[in-house]
Design a protein around this motif. Sequence first.
Motif, PDB file in Angstrom:
ATOM      1  N   VAL A 199       0.846  -1.289   0.084  1.00 53.98           N
ATOM      2  CA  VAL A 199      -0.044  -0.083   0.055  1.00 53.98           C
ATOM      3  C   VAL A 199       0.926   1.272  -0.030  1.00 53.98           C
ATOM      4  CG1 VAL A 199      -1.759   1.186   1.236  1.00 53.98           C
ATOM      5  CG2 VAL A 199      -1.855  -1.206   1.309  1.00 53.98           C
ATOM      6  N   PRO A 200       0.593   2.079  -0.961  1.00 49.91           N
ATOM      7  CA  PRO A 200       1.704   3.360  -0.983  1.00 49.91           C
ATOM      8  C   PRO A 200       1.127   4.356   0.110  1.00 49.91           C
ATOM      9  CG  PRO A 200      -0.092   3.406  -2.577  1.00 49.91           C
ATOM     10  CD  PRO A 200      -0.295   2.179  -1.921  1.00 49.91           C
ATOM     11  N   VAL A 201       2.120   4.859   0.687  1.00 46.16           N
ATOM     12  CA  VAL A 201       1.838   6.063   1.889  1.00 46.16           C
ATOM     13  C   VAL A 201       2.510   7.259   1.462  1.00 46.16           C
ATOM     14  CG1 VAL A 201       2.399   6.600   4.110  1.00 46.16           C
ATOM     15  CG2 VAL A 201       2.357   3.953   3.361  1.00 46.16           C
ATOM     16  N   ILE A 202       1.889   8.239   1.743  1.00 44.65           N
ATOM     17  CA  ILE A 202       2.451   9.598   1.676  1.00 44.65           C
ATOM     18  C   ILE A 202       2.401  10.258   2.973  1.00 44.65           C
ATOM     19  CG2 ILE A 202       2.124  12.068   0.508  1.00 44.65           C
ATOM     20  CD1 ILE A 202       0.404  10.928  -1.608  1.00 44.65           C
ATOM     21  N   THR A 203       3.416  10.285   3.591  1.00 44.14           N
ATOM     22  CA  THR A 203       3.781  10.797   4.877  1.00 44.14           C
ATOM     23  C   THR A 203       3.940  12.436   5.242  1.00 44.14           C
ATOM     24  OG1 THR A 203       4.738  10.991   6.862  1.00 44.14           O
ATOM     25  CG2 THR A 203       6.061  10.486   5.130  1.00 44.14           C
ATOM     26  N   PRO A 204       3.181  13.157   5.773  1.00 40.66           N
ATOM     27  CA  PRO A 204       3.319  14.534   5.867  1.00 40.66           C
ATOM     28  C   PRO A 204       4.690  15.022   6.947  1.00 40.66           C
ATOM     29  CG  PRO A 204       1.496  14.087   7.166  1.00 40.66           C
ATOM     30  CD  PRO A 204       1.863  12.840   6.412  1.00 40.66           C
TER      31      PRO A 204
ATOM     32  N   LEU B  32      13.327   8.172   4.769  1.00 35.55           N
ATOM     33  CA  LEU B  32      12.648   7.110   3.978  1.00 35.55           C
ATOM     34  C   LEU B  32      13.518   5.750   3.819  1.00 35.55           C
ATOM     35  CD1 LEU B  32      10.772   9.057   1.077  1.00 35.55           C
ATOM     36  CD2 LEU B  32       9.966   8.490   3.427  1.00 35.55           C
ATOM     37  N   GLY B  33      14.939   6.058   3.777  1.00 32.85           N
ATOM     38  CA  GLY B  33      15.561   4.801   3.654  1.00 32.85           C
ATOM     39  C   GLY B  33      15.872   4.617   2.078  1.00 32.85           C
ATOM     40  N   ARG B  34      16.155   3.143   2.034  1.00 31.20           N
ATOM     41  CA  ARG B  34      16.245   2.682   0.731  1.00 31.20           C
ATOM     42  C   ARG B  34      14.893   2.453  -0.025  1.00 31.20           C
ATOM     43  NH1 ARG B  34      17.381  -2.671   0.826  1.00 31.20           N
ATOM     44  NH2 ARG B  34      16.700  -2.823   2.800  1.00 31.20           N
ATOM     45  N   ILE B  35      14.946   2.642  -1.124  1.00 30.30           N
ATOM     46  CA  ILE B  35      13.685   2.775  -2.201  1.00 30.30           C
ATOM     47  C   ILE B  35      13.627   1.604  -3.010  1.00 30.30           C
ATOM     48  CG2 ILE B  35      12.579   4.238  -3.878  1.00 30.30           C
ATOM     49  CD1 ILE B  35      13.869   6.620  -2.767  1.00 30.30           C
ATOM     50  N   GLN B  36      14.287   0.680  -3.279  1.00 30.48           N
ATOM     51  CA  GLN B  36      14.353  -0.346  -4.155  1.00 30.48           C
ATOM     52  C   GLN B  36      13.222  -1.415  -3.610  1.00 30.48           C
ATOM     53  OE1 GLN B  36      17.134   0.430  -2.461  1.00 30.48           O
ATOM     54  NE2 GLN B  36      18.273  -1.366  -1.824  1.00 30.48           N
ATOM     55  N   PRO B  37      12.746  -2.016  -4.481  1.00 29.65           N
ATOM     56  CA  PRO B  37      11.737  -3.129  -4.472  1.00 29.65           C
ATOM     57  C   PRO B  37      12.365  -4.148  -3.089  1.00 29.65           C
ATOM     58  CG  PRO B  37      12.037  -2.893  -6.676  1.00 29.65           C
ATOM     59  CD  PRO B  37      13.165  -2.093  -5.883  1.00 29.65           C
ATOM     60  N   GLY B  38      11.379  -4.296  -2.244  1.00 32.81           N
ATOM     61  CA  GLY B  38      11.786  -5.079  -1.071  1.00 32.81           C
ATOM     62  C   GLY B  38      11.931  -4.329   0.319  1.00 32.81           C
ATOM     63  N   ALA B  39      12.317  -3.085   0.088  1.00 33.85           N
ATOM     64  CA  ALA B  39      12.488  -2.043   1.161  1.00 33.85           C
ATOM     65  C   ALA B  39      11.206  -1.058   1.356  1.00 33.85           C
ATOM     66  CB  ALA B  39      13.591  -1.143   0.656  1.00 33.85           C
ATOM     67  N   ALA B  40      11.011  -0.888   2.672  1.00 30.13           N
ATOM     68  CA  ALA B  40       9.878  -0.044   2.841  1.00 30.13           C
ATOM     69  C   ALA B  40       9.778   1.348   2.205  1.00 30.13           C
ATOM     70  CB  ALA B  40       9.961   0.195   4.530  1.00 30.13           C
ATOM     71  N   GLY B  41      10.934   2.064   2.003  1.00 31.75           N
ATOM     72  CA  GLY B  41      10.905   3.228   1.300  1.00 31.75           C
ATOM     73  C   GLY B  41      10.310   3.062  -0.102  1.00 31.75           C
ATOM     74  N   TYR B  42      10.239   1.969  -0.783  1.00 28.12           N
ATOM     75  CA  TYR B  42       9.890   1.851  -1.847  1.00 28.12           C
ATOM     76  C   TYR B  42       8.367   2.303  -2.141  1.00 28.12           C
ATOM     77  CZ  TYR B  42       8.365  -0.875  -6.469  1.00 28.12           C
ATOM     78  OH  TYR B  42       7.728  -1.325  -7.666  1.00 28.12           O
ATOM     79  N   TRP B  43       7.726   1.981  -1.078  1.00 30.50           N
ATOM     80  CA  TRP B  43       6.212   2.152  -0.942  1.00 30.50           C
ATOM     81  C   TRP B  43       5.838   3.771  -0.333  1.00 30.50           C
ATOM     82  CZ3 TRP B  43       2.629  -0.352  -3.649  1.00 30.50           C
ATOM     83  CH2 TRP B  43       3.131  -1.826  -3.863  1.00 30.50           C
TER      84      TRP B  43
END
Length: 371
Positions: free
Chosen positions: A112-117, A122-133
Amino acid sequence: MLHQRAARGLICAFLCVLATSARADIVVGVVLSLSGPAAPVGRAQAPVVDHLPRQVDGEAVAYLVRDDASDPVQARALAIELADAESADLIIGSTTVAGSREIVNAMAGRGVPVITPSALELGRIQPGAAGYWAFRTAPDPWLMANGVVAHLLAHDRRRIAFVAIDGPYGDLWWSAFGTLAETRRLKVESFRRFDAGSATWPWPSAIARESPDAVMVVAAGSAAVAAVQALRDAGFDGPIYQTNSAAVDAFLHACQGRCKDVMMPASPARLAEGDGAGARFRARLGAAATAFGGYVWDAGILLEEALRRSRATRMADAAGTRQALRNGLESIRSLAGVNGVFSMSARDHVGLDQRAVILVTPDENGWKRAD
C-alpha cells in the motif's frame, strides 16, 4: 481519562463523516495525531482533509480519517485496519515521524503506498524495502540545514556555536549541519548537547564568553524559546538560528519581543505570498492555512496527479490499483505544491529542491523573510 477518550471519540466521529468509502472509486486512509502530544500539529492538518480532491477525472475519492492519539503503535494498527478492513488504496499519515515509520513499515508488507506529511527518513527505495512504498511532502532536514548554511555564508558569519537537544532530532541536525559546515568551510567552534528539561543550563554563559558570529540552536517547543531567552540573559546579542521546528506561531507568542535577530528555515507556506498552489491553499483554508497543513495539502496534489498518471495501468483488483498508484507517484515531475516543486524518481521519493526552503524571522506582525 474518560473526558479525554470522549474528546477523541468526538474528533474521530466528526472527521470520519467527511467522506465514506461507499461507492467511491478510490479510498484514501488518513491517520493524523488529533489528540496526545502532537495534537497541535495534527489539528492544524485535519481541516485540510475536507479540501482534498473528491473527484478526479470522473473518479470519486473518499477519505477515512483516524486519530492515532500521537501513539505510533496505534498509528500502525489504524493503518492496518484501513488497508485490510476498508480496502484503502493509499494512506496519508501520520503527523509524527514515529507514527509514520510504523505506518510505512506495516503498509510495505501489504503493498500500500503511503504519503507522509512528517519528516520521516525514507531509507532505501528499491523493491523489497519499506521506502519503495513511501513518499514524503515535508522537506528533508538536509535541505533546511543547507538553507541556514547559505544564509550564514551570505552574511559572512563563519564562526558558529552549535547547541542541540540530546536525542535523535539533535543528532539528525548535527549530521546535516556539521557535514555542510565542513564542506562550505564554516568553523563550528563549539558543539554542545543539552537536556531540555534541566533546571539550569551552563552553556549560554560559555557561548556568550566565546562570542561566536552566530549560534545554531536545535530545539523544539518551549525549549526553543527558552534557549533564546537563556542566551540573551547570558549576554549574547548576536544572531541565533533555529530549525524549522521552531517556525510555528507558538514560538512567536512565547517570544514576547525577545526574538530580534532570530532566524529559522521554513517552507514557503509559512508566509502568505506567491500564487499558484499556495494562493489556492490560503484561499480555501483562510486562517487555518499553516505550514504543517500544507504538507497534507501537497499530499492531495500528489494523489491527484498520481491518479491521472496511473489510470491507464490500474487493474480491477486492489493490489493492481495500489501498485499503479505507487508507480504514478514515482513518475511525477515538476509538480508545484504549497511547499515546493516535486520531481520524484526511482531514487528520490521526496523530490523537493532548495525552492522548498526560505529563511524567516519573527516580527511584530507575525513572520517575514529574513534579510
